[in-house]
Design an enzyme around this catalytic site. Sequence first.
Site, short mmCIF file in Angstrom:
data_model
loop_
_atom_site.label_atom_id
_atom_site.label_comp_id
_atom_site.label_asym_id
_atom_site.label_seq_id
_atom_site.Cartn_x
_atom_site.Cartn_y
_atom_site.Cartn_z
N TYR A 143 76.49 177.16 33.62
CA TYR A 143 76.16 178.57 33.01
C TYR A 143 75.79 179.71 33.96
O TYR A 143 76.69 180.71 33.72
CB TYR A 143 74.81 178.38 32.20
CG TYR A 143 73.88 179.33 31.59
CD1 TYR A 143 74.57 179.66 30.43
CD2 TYR A 143 73.09 180.19 31.95
CE1 TYR A 143 74.11 180.68 29.70
CE2 TYR A 143 72.39 181.09 31.07
CZ TYR A 143 72.92 181.42 30.14
OH TYR A 143 72.54 182.61 29.30
N ASP A 144 75.39 179.45 35.10
CA ASP A 144 75.02 180.63 35.96
C ASP A 144 76.36 181.11 36.65
O ASP A 144 76.56 182.25 36.82
CB ASP A 144 74.04 179.97 37.21
CG ASP A 144 72.80 179.64 36.84
OD1 ASP A 144 72.61 179.50 35.63
OD2 ASP A 144 72.03 179.28 37.53
N SER A 187 60.31 178.49 21.64
CA SER A 187 60.63 177.89 20.54
C SER A 187 59.71 176.51 20.67
O SER A 187 59.13 175.95 19.81
CB SER A 187 61.84 177.79 20.25
OG SER A 187 62.72 177.53 21.35
N GLY A 203 56.61 170.53 35.28
CA GLY A 203 56.26 170.82 36.53
C GLY A 203 54.87 171.32 36.33
O GLY A 203 54.04 170.96 35.37
N THR A 208 57.23 181.34 36.72
CA THR A 208 56.87 182.36 36.02
C THR A 208 58.36 182.78 35.31
O THR A 208 59.35 182.55 35.75
CB THR A 208 56.47 183.72 36.72
OG1 THR A 208 57.60 184.00 37.54
CG2 THR A 208 55.14 183.42 37.66
P1 NAD Z 1 72.77 181.06 20.95
O1 NAD Z 1 72.95 179.84 21.51
O2 NAD Z 1 71.75 181.36 19.73
O3 NAD Z 1 74.04 182.08 20.46
C1 NAD Z 1 75.23 181.59 21.18
C2 NAD Z 1 76.22 181.65 20.12
O4 NAD Z 1 77.40 181.46 20.58
C3 NAD Z 1 75.93 180.96 19.02
O5 NAD Z 1 76.34 181.42 17.72
C4 NAD Z 1 77.14 179.96 19.40
O6 NAD Z 1 77.65 179.00 18.20
C5 NAD Z 1 78.23 180.80 19.70
N1 NAD Z 1 78.96 180.08 20.72
C6 NAD Z 1 79.07 178.97 21.68
N2 NAD Z 1 80.14 178.88 22.26
C7 NAD Z 1 81.25 179.45 21.50
C8 NAD Z 1 82.60 179.48 21.46
N3 NAD Z 1 83.21 178.75 22.50
N4 NAD Z 1 83.23 180.19 20.73
C9 NAD Z 1 82.55 181.01 19.66
N5 NAD Z 1 81.29 180.97 19.70
C10 NAD Z 1 80.74 180.29 20.64
O7 NAD Z 1 71.90 182.02 22.23
P2 NAD Z 1 71.39 183.46 22.24
O8 NAD Z 1 70.19 183.34 22.71
O9 NAD Z 1 71.51 184.13 21.15
O10 NAD Z 1 72.30 184.01 23.25
C11 NAD Z 1 73.11 184.84 23.02
C12 NAD Z 1 74.03 185.52 24.40
O11 NAD Z 1 72.88 186.08 25.34
C13 NAD Z 1 74.64 184.42 25.27
O12 NAD Z 1 75.74 184.76 25.88
C14 NAD Z 1 73.52 184.03 26.61
O13 NAD Z 1 74.13 183.56 27.51
C15 NAD Z 1 72.91 185.56 26.64
N6 NAD Z 1 71.37 185.50 27.04
C16 NAD Z 1 70.31 185.06 26.16
C17 NAD Z 1 69.31 185.08 26.80
C18 NAD Z 1 68.11 184.56 25.99
O14 NAD Z 1 67.04 184.58 26.69
N7 NAD Z 1 68.20 184.31 24.71
C19 NAD Z 1 68.89 185.38 27.96
C20 NAD Z 1 70.12 185.85 28.98
C21 NAD Z 1 71.42 185.76 28.39
#
Ligand code: NAD
Length: 337
Positions: A143-144, A187, A203, A208
């Site tokens: 991911y990172d 959640s 942990g 934080t």
């Molecule tokens: P989420 O998992 O609810 O949403 C991700 C969406 O992408 C889902 O609907 C999933 O079905 C879709 N998806 C995944 N792989 C795919 C692919 N190969 N092709 C098409 N669709 C695909 O997560 P979220 O929390 O809504 O996050 C949305 C974005 O924000 C992500 O890119 C995530 O990395 C980024 N983000 C979120 C957070 C957070 O705290 N929620 C923090 C940092 C970054």
Amino acid sequence: MRILVTGGAGFIGSHLCERLLSENQEVICLDNFFTGRKSNVAHLLDDKHFELVRHDLTEPILLEVDQIYNLACPASPVHYQFNPVKTVKTSVMGAINMLGLAKRVGARILQASTSEVYGDPLIHPQTEDYFGNVNPIGLRSCYDEGKRVAETLFMDYHRQNNVDTRIVRIFNTYGPRMLENDGRVVSNFIVQALRGEDLTVYGSGEQTRSFCYVDDLVEGIIRLMNVKAEDIHLPVNLGNPGEFTMNELAQEVAKAVGTNIKIRNMPLPQDDPKQRQPNIARARELLDWSPTISLAEGLQKTVAYFADGLENTSTERKSNAETKKALKGQSELSAKN
Ligand code: NAD
Ligand code: UDP
């Protein structure tokens, strides 16, 4: 404008689609439904300005759009570690496909990056010019590092091809439409508290995080996409600077649910960052943005959502094993790509 939201059926994406439609934009929501759900956008399907496309972002797609919000990527550690190779492909090939599309049609494009690019940060709070402390070979690396490469691609498509790019580094965001079995801390704690189960603190619980309510985040993302400024192609942190230990978060959830809670300590996952707090000076200056919703207020709204959902689904709730099986099926389908 016609606006493409990849990952639009996910948690943040569905709120973004809703908000863009309320501003009379035309929205194409693209998703492979790995962690997203049709039910997240079901209420938008009757809107003549809304289109839902099932597509995997690792495959190219031809569309004509004015703006692209690239959000597709599983965000919870449980989900992004389920098929890590696919996670890398989604971030990297997904970015290449969307940047290629943006270049072809001259669309402006925004990448949803993450505070995870800072890894286990040695600078606190984190500013955008900090390069981070990321393990390239650990369980969180898919991911990172995937997101770090996506940022590299965005900067290079801008420098090399003059694509109009934006990068937002999102810090932990929560709110309605997170999955009940999402695995992320907010959640998990809310669902556990509502069911009268022990809250699973990993942990010591002294690590934080800073939690931003989804409406505040969506406001910031839209401002970033639409603002005109000289150096806007550089990454911008968006998050709520209020910083809480997981033990404090558990107490905040107890207050929001209105119940006594018990804590069960579980092992800390590998490479779990010890601290996280955004420095949002750049967002304040460029976007005149700062969060408006406190953790207590945001948790109340989120608890209301889960309380309603759990009541509706309690009779048909999937066991953990069934949920894992369903995820495995989806992931195997995706892995073929
Ligand atoms: P989420 O998992 O609810 O949403 C991700 C969406 O992408 C889902 O609907 C999933 O079905 C879709 N998806 C995944 N792989 C795919 C692919 N190969 N092709 C098409 N669709 C695909 O997560 P979220 O929390 O809504 O996050 C949305 C974005 O924000 C992500 O890119 C995530 O990395 C980024 N983000 C979120 C957070 C957070 O705290 N929620 C923090 C940092 C970054
Ligand atoms: N966490 C926890 N209990 C849970 C889920 C997560 O204590 O049931 C911890 C996790 O170890 C991390 C923090 O909460 O320290 C935030 O985890 P999350 O997965 O929500 O986000 P991320 O680690 O990606 O910031």
